[in-house]
Enzyme design. Structure first.
Site, PDB file in Angstrom:
ATOM      1  N   THR A 180       0.821  -1.212   0.000  1.00 29.57           N
ATOM      2  CA  THR A 180       0.000   0.000   0.000  1.00 29.57           C
ATOM      3  C   THR A 180       0.858   1.268   0.000  1.00 29.57           C
ATOM      4  OG1 THR A 180      -1.509   1.254   1.408  1.00 29.57           O
ATOM      5  CG2 THR A 180      -0.117  -0.305   2.531  1.00 29.57           C
ATOM      6  N   ASP A 181       0.278   2.368  -0.462  1.00 30.78           N
ATOM      7  CA  ASP A 181       0.981   3.659  -0.382  1.00 30.78           C
ATOM      8  C   ASP A 181       1.056   4.174   1.054  1.00 30.78           C
ATOM      9  OD1 ASP A 181      -1.707   4.336  -0.055  1.00 30.78           O
ATOM     10  OD2 ASP A 181      -1.759   5.835  -1.652  1.00 30.78           O
ATOM     11  N   GLU A 182       0.241   3.585   1.959  1.00 26.94           N
ATOM     12  CA  GLU A 182       0.200   4.115   3.334  1.00 26.94           C
ATOM     13  C   GLU A 182       1.516   3.919   4.083  1.00 26.94           C
ATOM     14  OE1 GLU A 182      -3.245   3.501   5.699  1.00 26.94           O
ATOM     15  OE2 GLU A 182      -4.605   3.685   4.001  1.00 26.94           O
ATOM     16  N   TYR A 215      -2.033  -0.353  11.092  1.00 26.69           N
ATOM     17  CA  TYR A 215      -2.162  -1.043   9.790  1.00 26.69           C
ATOM     18  C   TYR A 215      -0.939  -0.772   8.923  1.00 26.69           C
ATOM     19  CZ  TYR A 215      -3.364  -1.523   4.844  1.00 26.69           C
ATOM     20  OH  TYR A 215      -3.328  -1.826   3.506  1.00 26.69           O
ATOM     21  N   LYS A 241       2.087  -3.268   7.506  1.00 24.07           N
ATOM     22  CA  LYS A 241       2.354  -3.447   6.072  1.00 24.07           C
ATOM     23  C   LYS A 241       3.813  -3.069   5.779  1.00 24.07           C
ATOM     24  CE  LYS A 241      -0.091  -4.429   3.104  1.00 24.07           C
ATOM     25  NZ  LYS A 241      -0.471  -5.762   2.537  1.00 24.07           N
ATOM     26  N   ASN A 262      -8.136   1.747  -3.591  1.00 17.18           N
ATOM     27  CA  ASN A 262      -8.943   1.078  -4.614  1.00 17.18           C
ATOM     28  C   ASN A 262     -10.427   1.257  -4.314  1.00 17.18           C
ATOM     29  OD1 ASN A 262      -7.270  -1.922  -5.765  1.00 17.18           O
ATOM     30  ND2 ASN A 262      -6.345  -0.029  -5.096  1.00 17.18           N
ATOM     31  N   LYS A 278     -15.324   0.446   4.306  1.00 16.73           N
ATOM     32  CA  LYS A 278     -14.450   1.414   3.648  1.00 16.73           C
ATOM     33  C   LYS A 278     -15.292   2.564   3.098  1.00 16.73           C
ATOM     34  CE  LYS A 278     -10.976  -1.342   4.441  1.00 16.73           C
ATOM     35  NZ  LYS A 278     -10.608  -2.490   3.678  1.00 16.73           N
ATOM     36  N   TYR A 328     -15.005  12.170   8.360  1.00 17.84           N
ATOM     37  CA  TYR A 328     -14.059  12.380   9.466  1.00 17.84           C
ATOM     38  C   TYR A 328     -13.407  13.767   9.356  1.00 17.84           C
ATOM     39  CZ  TYR A 328     -14.034   7.188   9.924  1.00 17.84           C
ATOM     40  OH  TYR A 328     -14.364   5.860  10.071  1.00 17.84           O
TER      41      TYR A 328
HETATM   42  P1  NAD Z   1      -9.786  -7.174   2.339  1.00 18.74           P
HETATM   43  O1  NAD Z   1      -9.772  -6.865   3.795  1.00 18.74           O
HETATM   44  O2  NAD Z   1     -11.014  -6.898   1.537  1.00 18.74           O
HETATM   45  O3  NAD Z   1      -9.434  -8.722   2.122  1.00 18.74           O
HETATM   46  C1  NAD Z   1      -8.428  -9.377   2.850  1.00 18.74           C
HETATM   47  C2  NAD Z   1      -8.588 -10.878   2.618  1.00 18.74           C
HETATM   48  O4  NAD Z   1      -7.538 -11.535   3.340  1.00 18.74           O
HETATM   49  C3  NAD Z   1      -9.901 -11.453   3.157  1.00 18.74           C
HETATM   50  O5  NAD Z   1     -10.456 -12.361   2.232  1.00 18.74           O
HETATM   51  C4  NAD Z   1      -9.493 -12.175   4.439  1.00 18.74           C
HETATM   52  O6  NAD Z   1     -10.331 -13.278   4.754  1.00 18.74           O
HETATM   53  C5  NAD Z   1      -8.086 -12.629   4.075  1.00 18.74           C
HETATM   54  N1  NAD Z   1      -7.241 -12.853   5.253  1.00 18.74           N
HETATM   55  C6  NAD Z   1      -7.095 -12.038   6.340  1.00 18.74           C
HETATM   56  N2  NAD Z   1      -6.246 -12.601   7.219  1.00 18.74           N
HETATM   57  C7  NAD Z   1      -5.804 -13.767   6.664  1.00 18.74           C
HETATM   58  C8  NAD Z   1      -4.914 -14.772   7.081  1.00 18.74           C
HETATM   59  N3  NAD Z   1      -4.279 -14.710   8.266  1.00 18.74           N
HETATM   60  N4  NAD Z   1      -4.691 -15.817   6.271  1.00 18.74           N
HETATM   61  C9  NAD Z   1      -5.349 -15.917   5.067  1.00 18.74           C
HETATM   62  N5  NAD Z   1      -6.226 -15.009   4.633  1.00 18.74           N
HETATM   63  C10 NAD Z   1      -6.449 -13.921   5.414  1.00 18.74           C
HETATM   64  O7  NAD Z   1      -8.530  -6.424   1.744  1.00 18.74           O
HETATM   65  P2  NAD Z   1      -8.327  -5.748   0.305  1.00 18.74           P
HETATM   66  O8  NAD Z   1      -8.821  -4.368   0.357  1.00 18.74           O
HETATM   67  O9  NAD Z   1      -8.804  -6.686  -0.717  1.00 18.74           O
HETATM   68  O10 NAD Z   1      -6.724  -5.667   0.271  1.00 18.74           O
HETATM   69  C11 NAD Z   1      -5.959  -6.742  -0.239  1.00 18.74           C
HETATM   70  C12 NAD Z   1      -4.486  -6.386  -0.135  1.00 18.74           C
HETATM   71  O11 NAD Z   1      -4.241  -5.200  -0.881  1.00 18.74           O
HETATM   72  C13 NAD Z   1      -4.029  -6.082   1.295  1.00 18.74           C
HETATM   73  O12 NAD Z   1      -2.747  -6.616   1.446  1.00 18.74           O
HETATM   74  C14 NAD Z   1      -3.991  -4.572   1.365  1.00 18.74           C
HETATM   75  O13 NAD Z   1      -3.036  -4.126   2.288  1.00 18.74           O
HETATM   76  C15 NAD Z   1      -3.604  -4.227  -0.051  1.00 18.74           C
HETATM   77  N6  NAD Z   1      -4.060  -2.915  -0.547  1.00 18.74           N
HETATM   78  C16 NAD Z   1      -5.375  -2.565  -0.438  1.00 18.74           C
HETATM   79  C17 NAD Z   1      -5.794  -1.340  -0.971  1.00 18.74           C
HETATM   80  C18 NAD Z   1      -7.237  -0.905  -0.890  1.00 18.74           C
HETATM   81  O14 NAD Z   1      -7.543   0.247  -1.220  1.00 18.74           O
HETATM   82  N7  NAD Z   1      -8.173  -1.756  -0.506  1.00 18.74           N
HETATM   83  C19 NAD Z   1      -4.859  -0.491  -1.588  1.00 18.74           C
HETATM   84  C20 NAD Z   1      -3.518  -0.889  -1.652  1.00 18.74           C
HETATM   85  C21 NAD Z   1      -3.141  -2.110  -1.147  1.00 18.74           C
HETATM   86  O1  DAU Z   2      -4.145   3.970   0.438  1.00 22.92           O
HETATM   87  C1  DAU Z   2      -4.364   2.597   0.355  1.00 22.92           C
HETATM   88  C2  DAU Z   2      -5.204   2.152   1.522  1.00 22.92           C
HETATM   89  O2  DAU Z   2      -6.524   2.641   1.283  1.00 22.92           O
HETATM   90  C3  DAU Z   2      -5.219   0.657   1.735  1.00 22.92           C
HETATM   91  O3  DAU Z   2      -3.918   0.229   2.067  1.00 22.92           O
HETATM   92  C4  DAU Z   2      -6.187   0.266   2.855  1.00 22.92           C
HETATM   93  O4  DAU Z   2      -6.268  -1.147   2.967  1.00 22.92           O
HETATM   94  C5  DAU Z   2      -7.560   0.814   2.504  1.00 22.92           C
HETATM   95  O5  DAU Z   2      -8.461   0.545   3.557  1.00 22.92           O
HETATM   96  C6  DAU Z   2      -7.483   2.324   2.268  1.00 22.92           C
HETATM   97  O6  DAU Z   2      -7.166   3.031   3.498  1.00 22.92           O
HETATM   98  P1  DAU Z   2      -7.898   4.413   3.887  1.00 22.92           P
HETATM   99  O7  DAU Z   2      -7.772   4.606   5.333  1.00 22.92           O
HETATM  100  O8  DAU Z   2      -7.453   5.508   2.988  1.00 22.92           O
HETATM  101  O9  DAU Z   2      -9.412   4.012   3.461  1.00 22.92           O
HETATM  102  P2  DAU Z   2     -10.828   4.252   4.157  1.00 22.92           P
HETATM  103  O10 DAU Z   2     -11.860   3.843   3.154  1.00 22.92           O
HETATM  104  O11 DAU Z   2     -10.905   3.672   5.508  1.00 22.92           O
HETATM  105  O12 DAU Z   2     -10.870   5.826   4.297  1.00 22.92           O
HETATM  106  C7  DAU Z   2     -10.689   6.676   3.171  1.00 22.92           C
HETATM  107  C8  DAU Z   2     -10.749   8.116   3.669  1.00 22.92           C
HETATM  108  O13 DAU Z   2     -12.087   8.403   4.088  1.00 22.92           O
HETATM  109  C9  DAU Z   2      -9.872   8.378   4.876  1.00 22.92           C
HETATM  110  O14 DAU Z   2      -9.360   9.704   4.788  1.00 22.92           O
HETATM  111  C10 DAU Z   2     -10.827   8.277   6.061  1.00 22.92           C
HETATM  112  C11 DAU Z   2     -12.126   8.769   5.482  1.00 22.92           C
HETATM  113  N1  DAU Z   2     -13.373   8.185   6.032  1.00 22.92           N
HETATM  114  C12 DAU Z   2     -13.466   6.823   6.092  1.00 22.92           C
HETATM  115  C13 DAU Z   2     -14.611   6.226   6.568  1.00 22.92           C
HETATM  116  C14 DAU Z   2     -14.713   4.727   6.663  1.00 22.92           C
HETATM  117  C15 DAU Z   2     -14.413   9.006   6.424  1.00 22.92           C
HETATM  118  O15 DAU Z   2     -14.328  10.249   6.339  1.00 22.92           O
HETATM  119  N2  DAU Z   2     -15.544   8.406   6.903  1.00 22.92           N
HETATM  120  C16 DAU Z   2     -15.690   7.058   6.999  1.00 22.92           C
HETATM  121  O16 DAU Z   2     -16.749   6.580   7.481  1.00 22.92           O
END
Ligand code: NAD
Ligand code: DAU
Length: 362
Positions: free
Chosen positions: A135-137, A160, A164, A190, A199, A217
């Site tokens: 992730t970019d975080e 988190y 990562k 994403n 999310k 927030y």
């Molecule tokens: P998600 O939370 O939707 O899915 C995570 C999956 O991992 C789930 O199916 C869960 O059951 C499985 N899991 C959790 N713990 C596990 C374990 N111990 N063993 C096996 N499986 C396990 O997450 P996502 O949003 O699909 O993200 C997937 C990956 O991409 C993560 O590594 C996340 O850090 C990275 N990522 C996410 C985003 C985003 O915006 N969602 C952006 C950049 C990177």
């Molecule tokens: O940048 C990549 C990351 O993006 C991934 O690594 C993480 O897995 C993914 O969850 C996401 O993290 P964020 O913290 O950016 O996503 P989230 O959807 O939780 O929040 C996006 C923004 O919106 C953040 O600034 C917090 C804000 N927010 C979030 C929620 C859930 C609100 O203002 N209200 C809300 O209820």
């Protein structure tokens, strides 16, 4: 025919990636390895599993014996590690699961990959790759200008992102020390189908449809760089098949939006698809616009202000670029959530009510 292990393949991006593989690498053999936490759902993969296009194995990446068995049984050519605890707010509530899955789990996968790779020879050994989805975080928070590049120092601010970052360091070390052919990607936010409604985007869509407050927030001016999930999947496939071992690639949509802009866009899209005046959840309260539901709430502790990705390396070296604009991606996403209300109900059933998470308790 490649054998591809997809850990975390029952979650948001993993599910989309399995469907991406079915259409872009139709002859591969897909193994989904997933613990099925609250965020993972086997029924996401129904279409792939029913057609015999993928095999599902329930398991925990932090279990050395389960991970070892996975490699011994399937002898993968490619491993994509999506499995993670992924929600920042939950990491504030309870960081332990994040350390276990994101750090310990990645370590177990790498260690088993090292043993597996040591036992390979010839072209199979030369072709083996381990791709870690990050992730970019990990780079922390930006001021008003500039972007994260692949050489930006790590400065994670949440449990988190810290876990990562720890995983990323292990992945790098396994290449530098043991020569394991790893590739790493660091992607921005994403959005798209199958995202768990904790999310921002799916939470806002579902709250709006139900006439509930849209909890923004802080001042709502935090900035994220949004990428449609299918474009991320495409970047991952290119990084795996064309990326250089030991390299990392930043992935992003060049699509910065404040949270308020995102919520405003969602409200306008919903207004078009299902006008508030026709939605009893709003009309009975006398509301004629989804935007009336916006509510500013207490900020997230340690809330990163701005993320922005410089994706020029993957564009230049691997010829990747996003195909979806924010407008088309958001329209497709809103439509998907409107068409899949049953999925939304099912994934939340018994384990989540879209309550606020991640506020510090005194
Ligand atoms: P998600 O939370 O939707 O899915 C995570 C999956 O991992 C789930 O199916 C869960 O059951 C499985 N899991 C959790 N713990 C596990 C374990 N111990 N063993 C096996 N499986 C396990 O997450 P996502 O949003 O699909 O993200 C997937 C990956 O991409 C993560 O590594 C996340 O850090 C990275 N990522 C996410 C985003 C985003 O915006 N969602 C952006 C950049 C990177
Ligand atoms: O940048 C990549 C990351 O993006 C991934 O690594 C993480 O897995 C993914 O969850 C996401 O993290 P964020 O913290 O950016 O996503 P989230 O959807 O939780 O929040 C996006 C923004 O919106 C953040 O600034 C917090 C804000 N927010 C979030 C929620 C859930 C609100 O203002 N209200 C809300 O209820």
């Amino acid at each position: 025919m490649k054998t591809i292990v997809v850990t975390g393949g029952a979650g948001f991006i993993g599910t989309n990636f399995v469907y991406y593989l079915l259409s872009h690498a139709p002859s591969c053999h897909i193994i989904v390895f997933d613990k099925l936490t609250y965020a993972g759902n086997k029924f996401n993969l129904q279409k792939a599993l029913r057609r015999g296009r993928a095999v599902f194995v329930k398991g925990d990446i932090a279990s050395p014996s389960q991970v070892r068995r996975l490699y011994l049984r399937f002898k993968p050519d490619y491993v994509f590690n999506f499995a993670a605890e992924s929600h920042v707010d939950r990491s504030i509530e309870g960081p332990e699961a994040f350390v276990r899955t994101n750090v310990e789990g990645t370590f177990q996968l790498l260690e088993a990959a090292r043993l597996h790779w040591a036992g390979l020879s010839g072209r199979t050994r030369a072709g083996f790759r381990f791709l870690h989805v990050s992730t970019d975080e990990v780079y922390g928070s930006l001021g008003p200008h500039g972007c994260f590049s692949e050489t930006t120092p790590y400065a994670p601010n949440s449990p988190y992102s810290a876990t990562k970052a720890g995983a990323d360091h292990l992945v790098r070390a396994y290449h530098e020390t043991y020569g394991l052919p790893v590739v790493m990607t660091n992607c921005s936010n994403n959005y798209g189908p199958y995202q768990f409604p904790e999310k921002l985007i799916p939470l806002m869509i579902l709250n709006a449809l139900e006439g509930k407050p849209l909890p923004v927030y802080g001042d709502g001016k935090n900035v994220r760089d949004w990428l449609y999930v299918e474009d991320h999947c495409d970047a991952l496939w290119k990084a795996m098949t064309q990326g250089r071992p030991g390299e990392k690639y930043n992935v992003g949509g060049n699509n910065e939006k404040t949270n308020l802009e995102v919520v405003g866009t969602l409200c306008r899209q919903l207004q078009r698809a299902y006008p508030a005046k026709d939605n009893p959840a709003l009309s009975k309260k006398g509301l004629r616009d989804y935007g009336n539901l916006v509510a500013f709430v207490k900020d997230r502790p340690g809330h990163d202000r701005r993320y922005a990705i410089d994706a020029s390396k993957i564009r230049r070296e691997l010829g990747w670029k996003p195909r979806h604009s924010f407008d088309t991606g958001i329209a497709a996403t809103v439509k998907w959530y409107l068409d899949n209300r049953d999925w939304c109900r099912r994934v939340q059933e018994g384990n989540y009510g879209r309550q606020r998470l991640g506020l510090l308790k005194k």
